[in-house]
Write a protein that holds these residues in place. Structure first.
Motif, PDB file in Angstrom:
ATOM      1  N   SER A  13       0.662  -1.277   0.117  1.00 13.29           N
ATOM      2  CA  SER A  13       0.122   0.431  -0.044  1.00 13.29           C
ATOM      3  C   SER A  13       1.107   1.141   0.353  1.00 13.29           C
ATOM      4  CB  SER A  13      -0.877   0.335   1.662  1.00 13.29           C
ATOM      5  OG  SER A  13      -1.323   1.480   1.361  1.00 13.29           O
ATOM      6  N   LEU A  14       1.582   1.529   0.734  1.00 12.35           N
ATOM      7  CA  LEU A  14       3.268   2.398   0.353  1.00 12.35           C
ATOM      8  C   LEU A  14       3.281   2.343  -0.497  1.00 12.35           C
ATOM      9  CD1 LEU A  14       4.276   1.684   3.996  1.00 12.35           C
ATOM     10  CD2 LEU A  14       2.714   3.581   3.645  1.00 12.35           C
ATOM     11  N   ARG A  16       2.600   2.066  -3.246  1.00 10.74           N
ATOM     12  CA  ARG A  16       1.089   2.491  -4.193  1.00 10.74           C
ATOM     13  C   ARG A  16       1.149   3.786  -4.146  1.00 10.74           C
ATOM     14  NH1 ARG A  16      -1.214  -2.359  -3.658  1.00 10.74           N
ATOM     15  NH2 ARG A  16      -2.542  -1.593  -1.584  1.00 10.74           N
ATOM     16  N   LYS A  17       1.769   4.328  -2.628  1.00  4.68           N
ATOM     17  CA  LYS A  17       1.263   5.525  -2.718  1.00  4.68           C
ATOM     18  C   LYS A  17       2.265   6.332  -3.837  1.00  4.68           C
ATOM     19  CE  LYS A  17      -1.837   5.840   1.999  1.00  4.68           C
ATOM     20  NZ  LYS A  17      -1.427   6.218   2.715  1.00  4.68           N
ATOM     21  N   TYR A  21       1.644   8.901  -6.261  1.00  2.05           N
ATOM     22  CA  TYR A  21       2.674  10.569  -5.762  1.00  2.05           C
ATOM     23  C   TYR A  21       3.471  11.323  -6.711  1.00  2.05           C
ATOM     24  CZ  TYR A  21       4.369  14.350  -3.624  1.00  2.05           C
ATOM     25  OH  TYR A  21       5.053  15.489  -3.546  1.00  2.05           O
TER      26      TYR A  21
END
Length: 105
Positions: A13-14, A16-17, A21
């Motif tokens: 998830s991190l 992907r973030k 961005y």
């Protein structure tokens, strides 16, 4: 012997973030290069699991984390020698309050 790489849902998830961005701010090509760099760096842990450094904060050291420093990103992981496994717990921008992110795992 190679170690198997495991990534937690939080790490995915991190990542992907970070990639989203980068894509929004710098374009798709830059984001894909960033993703390739992150993936290849994480996969390099299979051959060299102890390439990372001990974290700056004692609380993270005591929990057995190692940190792979990649320019502006930090990959937090643990090595299990018995299982021949590296588990990646988080990938964060070092400018973030990563101590609280890791504590929340």
């Amino acid at each position: 012997m190679k170690y198997r790489i495991q990534r937690t849902d939080t790490a995915d998830s991190l990542i992907r973030k970070i990639i989203l961005y980068v894509a929004e701010n710098f374009g798709t090509d830059v984001a894909l290069e960033k993703l390739d760099h992150l993936e290849s760096s994480i996969m390099s842990l299979a051959d060299n699991p102890y390439i990372g450094l001990q974290p700056r904060y004692n609380v993270l050291k005591r929990q057995g984390y190692l940190v792979l420093v990649l320019e502006k990103d930090l990959v937090f992981y643990k090595v299990d020698d018995q299982k021949k496994e590296v588990t990646v717990y988080a990938v964060v921008d070092q400018r973030q309050d990563y101590l609280n992110i890791i504590r929340g795992l």
